[in-house]
Design a protein around this motif. Structure first.
Motif, short mmCIF file in Angstrom:
data_model
loop_
_atom_site.label_atom_id
_atom_site.label_comp_id
_atom_site.label_asym_id
_atom_site.label_seq_id
_atom_site.Cartn_x
_atom_site.Cartn_y
_atom_site.Cartn_z
N SER A 30 -15.79 -27.03 24.46
CA SER A 30 -15.38 -27.63 22.87
C SER A 30 -14.95 -27.92 22.44
CB SER A 30 -14.57 -25.77 22.43
OG SER A 30 -16.07 -25.15 22.58
N ILE A 31 -14.87 -28.84 20.64
CA ILE A 31 -14.22 -30.14 20.75
C ILE A 31 -14.04 -29.72 19.47
CG2 ILE A 31 -13.25 -31.94 19.67
CD1 ILE A 31 -15.12 -33.25 22.05
N ALA A 32 -12.07 -28.93 18.70
CA ALA A 32 -11.94 -28.46 18.17
C ALA A 32 -11.30 -29.01 16.38
CB ALA A 32 -10.84 -27.31 17.81
N PHE A 33 -11.58 -29.04 15.60
CA PHE A 33 -11.42 -30.41 14.74
C PHE A 33 -10.08 -29.21 13.89
CE2 PHE A 33 -14.89 -32.40 15.89
CZ PHE A 33 -14.79 -33.56 15.07
N CYS A 34 -8.91 -29.82 13.25
CA CYS A 34 -8.29 -29.27 13.05
C CYS A 34 -7.56 -30.29 11.75
CB CYS A 34 -6.62 -29.17 13.67
SG CYS A 34 -7.25 -27.61 14.71
N ALA A 77 -8.04 -32.90 4.49
CA ALA A 77 -8.49 -33.34 4.94
C ALA A 77 -9.39 -34.40 5.22
CB ALA A 77 -8.13 -32.64 6.78
N GLY A 78 -10.85 -33.09 4.45
CA GLY A 78 -11.88 -34.07 5.00
C GLY A 78 -13.05 -33.52 6.47
N LYS A 79 -12.04 -32.47 7.10
CA LYS A 79 -13.17 -31.81 8.78
C LYS A 79 -14.03 -31.43 8.36
CE LYS A 79 -10.26 -28.16 9.28
NZ LYS A 79 -9.88 -28.43 8.32
N SER A 80 -14.31 -31.11 7.39
CA SER A 80 -16.32 -30.38 7.50
C SER A 80 -16.94 -31.38 7.04
CB SER A 80 -16.23 -29.15 6.06
OG SER A 80 -15.50 -27.82 6.86
N THR A 81 -16.53 -32.26 6.22
CA THR A 81 -18.18 -33.54 4.89
C THR A 81 -17.75 -34.48 7.34
OG1 THR A 81 -16.82 -33.39 3.07
CG2 THR A 81 -17.53 -35.60 4.20
N MET A 82 -16.88 -34.72 7.80
CA MET A 82 -16.76 -35.72 9.13
C MET A 82 -17.40 -34.96 9.79
SD MET A 82 -15.33 -37.60 10.70
CE MET A 82 -13.51 -39.08 9.64
N ALA A 130 -10.67 -30.52 23.86
CA ALA A 130 -10.45 -31.76 23.17
C ALA A 130 -9.63 -31.09 22.03
CB ALA A 130 -10.63 -32.97 24.06
N VAL A 131 -8.58 -31.35 21.19
CA VAL A 131 -8.89 -31.70 19.44
C VAL A 131 -8.60 -32.46 18.43
CG1 VAL A 131 -7.06 -30.86 17.88
CG2 VAL A 131 -6.56 -29.38 20.08
N ILE A 132 -9.26 -32.53 18.03
CA ILE A 132 -9.23 -33.41 16.35
C ILE A 132 -8.32 -33.09 15.90
CG2 ILE A 132 -10.71 -35.87 14.99
CD1 ILE A 132 -11.24 -35.53 18.26
N TYR A 133 -7.61 -34.13 15.12
CA TYR A 133 -6.12 -33.87 14.33
C TYR A 133 -6.51 -34.93 13.16
CZ TYR A 133 -2.63 -31.87 11.54
OH TYR A 133 -1.75 -31.55 10.53
N MET A 134 -7.11 -33.72 11.96
CA MET A 134 -7.65 -34.69 10.83
C MET A 134 -6.12 -34.72 10.00
SD MET A 134 -11.17 -34.58 10.85
CE MET A 134 -11.67 -36.18 8.99
N ARG A 194 0.80 -28.17 25.11
CA ARG A 194 0.18 -27.82 25.96
C ARG A 194 -0.67 -28.04 26.83
NH1 ARG A 194 -2.61 -23.26 21.60
NH2 ARG A 194 -0.50 -21.49 21.15
N ASN A 195 -0.42 -29.51 26.36
CA ASN A 195 -1.68 -30.39 27.51
C ASN A 195 -2.64 -31.05 26.79
OD1 ASN A 195 0.63 -31.96 29.84
ND2 ASN A 195 1.04 -29.95 30.01
N LYS A 196 -2.49 -30.40 25.59
CA LYS A 196 -3.96 -30.35 25.23
C LYS A 196 -4.23 -32.16 24.98
CE LYS A 196 -5.77 -25.78 24.00
NZ LYS A 196 -7.33 -25.21 24.49
N PRO A 197 -5.39 -32.53 25.23
CA PRO A 197 -6.26 -33.84 25.03
C PRO A 197 -6.28 -34.13 23.17
CG PRO A 197 -7.35 -33.20 27.05
CD PRO A 197 -6.72 -32.32 25.78
N VAL A 198 -5.44 -35.05 22.43
CA VAL A 198 -5.22 -34.73 21.24
C VAL A 198 -5.06 -36.74 20.74
CG1 VAL A 198 -4.00 -34.36 19.21
CG2 VAL A 198 -3.46 -32.68 20.94
N TYR A 199 -6.84 -36.22 19.64
CA TYR A 199 -6.77 -37.93 18.90
C TYR A 199 -6.71 -37.33 18.10
CZ TYR A 199 -9.52 -38.10 23.50
OH TYR A 199 -9.65 -38.60 24.74
N LEU A 200 -5.94 -38.13 16.60
CA LEU A 200 -5.54 -38.00 15.22
C LEU A 200 -6.58 -39.42 14.49
CD1 LEU A 200 -2.01 -38.93 15.94
CD2 LEU A 200 -3.10 -37.05 16.36
N VAL A 201 -6.84 -38.47 13.36
CA VAL A 201 -7.85 -39.20 12.78
C VAL A 201 -7.44 -39.02 10.84
CG1 VAL A 201 -9.97 -38.72 11.40
CG2 VAL A 201 -9.84 -38.79 13.86
#
Length: 553
Positions: free
Chosen positions: A55-59, A64-69, A175-179, A200-207
């Motif tokens: 699972s990849i979570a969008f936060c 921030a436009g998470k749902s649209t993305m 993994a977490v996508i932080y928008m 927490r050692n989560k892979p985090v990608y900033l958008v």
């Protein structure tokens, strides 16, 4: 090459299966410790691992436009977006046959067909009051049944249920996508949230979304990107990647949407590899949370013990004892136990010591000398049958001579006793009182006034029948010495008995004081032991859980 890749996949799968087996034991231990909540979360990780679901979570913020993305990435309008408010609970989307389940708080699970009831489904996605979470399966996506995207409520929500929902999603996210909105990147809430994720050692990608708002003449875009990276670096946040995107202007020269989507697809392709590592770090985070739960469970008892320790140390310090730690407490306790043991045996020991020293004094006291032997011999001669004195051998003169010789012997004995025994005897009895801290003027006066009466009748009574030989004279002198020492010993023992009685009286009060202090110290020591036991229990629990996770036990 294909075989090599397959071997890697099999190795990753084996590592994942091993990790899942470790988690089952962890859940059991947490439940035994009364922590049902975290045991259930561990079991969720077990189920996730068994299903091999990534699972990849969008936060991010509501704006921030998470749902649209997500809709854009999937190529389907599965989530409510502007002008309709974004999701107010977790929406999970994965591939597979069409299905939709709405998990409500009071009405159980509602089932929909996402292909025909999509608009109705979107209404539940924005209903944060009645709905806990929504799951949508949809065909034709790049996702399969083991791959999912999670859309979470905005982190700026004030609704406690929304925060719980987001936390639940993060717990299971690999993994977490932080928008973030272009204009709100440096909001403190962004730094706090992403710092929590990286800790927490989560892979985090900033958008950084909506970069179409950027105006070049105000700030060069490269300078803007540099400022973003510096801001996160200042917070010691090192994301796994940063993407700058816009959905409003797909042809924007700085738009990294395609790179971002490719990264997502690549992450899913590495599913088995990432799952084992993700579950491992999620379990470590749950161990820390379980230890905090454990600490809270013991907090009340721990505070009682800590208060007891604090008061106990303060009470000892008020009494003049320099006790500030468990180590100094143990030192005082050891000294007090020795003092108590000494008091317990002091009475008998003191009597034995005084008697021993008295015996040594009497044994070493020399009471008869050459002059004594001469006087004794002269007197013994008067006790021989047929002894007569004077020209006409009158009885009167004979008796006078006998008494004169007896007195001469008595004077010699009294002189030797006074110089060689009586003084030392009295000094020893007075020293005993000083040594054992007995302050008694009556006792001291009695010792000074004490006199052992030595009389001619006593001296004459020591002569045995048949006296007359030189060997007898020596024995007679020994009898005189022994008789004197016996009389001194008998009198001295009476004084020693008096001292011993005084010591017993003092010991009763002293023992009470020392006994009370001993009880106080032992209670405080027990409090320190209880405090250590609580902390050791926490440490041992953490060690046991981490050992289970690492496979050391």
């Amino acid at each position: 090459m294909i075989g090599y890749t397959e071997d890697i996949k099999q190795g990753n799968k084996k590592a994942l299966q091993q990790r899942v087996g470790q988690l089952e034991h962890m859940a059991l231990l947490m439940r035994q410790n009364g922590d049902e909540s975290h045991a259930l979360k561990i079991e969720q990780l077990v189920a996730k691992g068994n299903a091999e679901e990534m699972s990849i979570a969008f936060c991010g913020h509501f704006s921030a436009g998470k749902s649209t993305m997500i809709n854009t990435i999937l190529g389907q309008e599965l989530l409510p977006s502007n002008p309709i408010p974004t999701s107010a609970n977790v929406v999970k989307i994965r591939g597979g046959q069409p299905a939709a389940n709405v998990y409500t708080r009071h009405s159980g699970v509602l089932h929909f067909d996402p292909q025909t009831d999509l608009e109705e489904l979107k209404k539940f996605a924005v209903d944060g009051d009645q709905v806990e979470w929504v799951e949508i399966c949809y065909p034709g996506l790049f996702l399969d049944e083991k791959s999912s995207l999670l859309d979470t409520p905005g982190i700026d929500s004030t609704d406690a249920a929304h925060k719980v929902a987001t936390e639940s999603a993060l717990h299971l996210a690999d993994a977490v996508i932080y928008m973030m909105d272009y204009n709100h990147v440096q909001a403190e809430e962004n730094f706090n949230f992403t710092k929590m994720l990286t800790d927490r050692n989560k892979p985090v990608y900033l958008v950084i979304n909506m970069i179409d708002k950027h105006v070049d003449f105000e700030l060069d875009f490269d300078e803007y990107k540099e400022s973003v990276e510096e801001a996160f670096s200042t917070w010691n946040i090192k994301p796994d990647g940063i993407f700058y995107t816009t959905l409003a202007e797909p042809e924007h020269p700085e738009n990294q949407y395609d790179e971002f989507r490719d990264k997502l697809i690549n992450l899913y392709h590495r599913r088995t590899e990432l799952l084992a590592d993700s579950i491992h770090h999620a379990a470590l985070a749950l161990i820390e949370e379980h230890i905090r739960f454990f600490r809270r469970s013991n907090q009340a008892q721990l505070e009682v013990v800590e208060e007891q320790i604090e008061k106990g140390l303060a009470a000892l310090q008020e009494k003049g004892f320099d006790v500030t730690s468990e180590e100094s407490l143990i030192q005082l306790l050891t000294a007090t136990e020795k003092e108590w043991a000494h008091l317990q045996q002091n009475k008998d020991q003191a009597y034995q010591e005084m008697e021993k020293e008295l015996s040594s004094l009497l044994q070493n006291a020399r009471l008869t000398y050459y002059s004594t032997n001469q006087a004794a011999e002269a007197y013994v001669e008067t006790r021989k049958p047929g002894f007569k004195k004077g020209l006409f051998f009158t009885a009167k003169k004979t008796e006078e001579e006998r008494q004169a010789r007896l007195q001469a012997l008595l004077d010699d004995v009294v002189e030797k006793v006074a110089g060689n025994l009586d003084f030392h005897y009295k000094q020893l009895l007075l020293a005993f009182a000083d040594r054992y801290n007995v302050r008694d003027e009556a006792y001291n006066s009695a010792v000074h006034a004490n006199q052992i009466e030595l009389t001619s009748d006593w001296l004459a009574s020591l002569v045995k029948e048949g006296a007359g030989t030189s060997e007898y004279v020596m024995n007679f002198c020994q009898d005189i010495s022994d008789s004197i020492k016996t009389r001194y010993r008998k009198q001295a023992l009476l004084f020693i008995d008096q001292l011993n009685s005084k010591l017993a009286e003092q010991a009763i009060d002293e023992q009470r004081k020392v006994g009370e202090r001993l009880d106080e110290l032992r209670l405080l020591q027990q409090a320190f032991k209880q405090h250590k036991a609580y902390l050791d229990q926490e440490t041992n629990t953490k060690h046991e859980l981490t050992s289970l996770l690492s496979g050391d036990i």
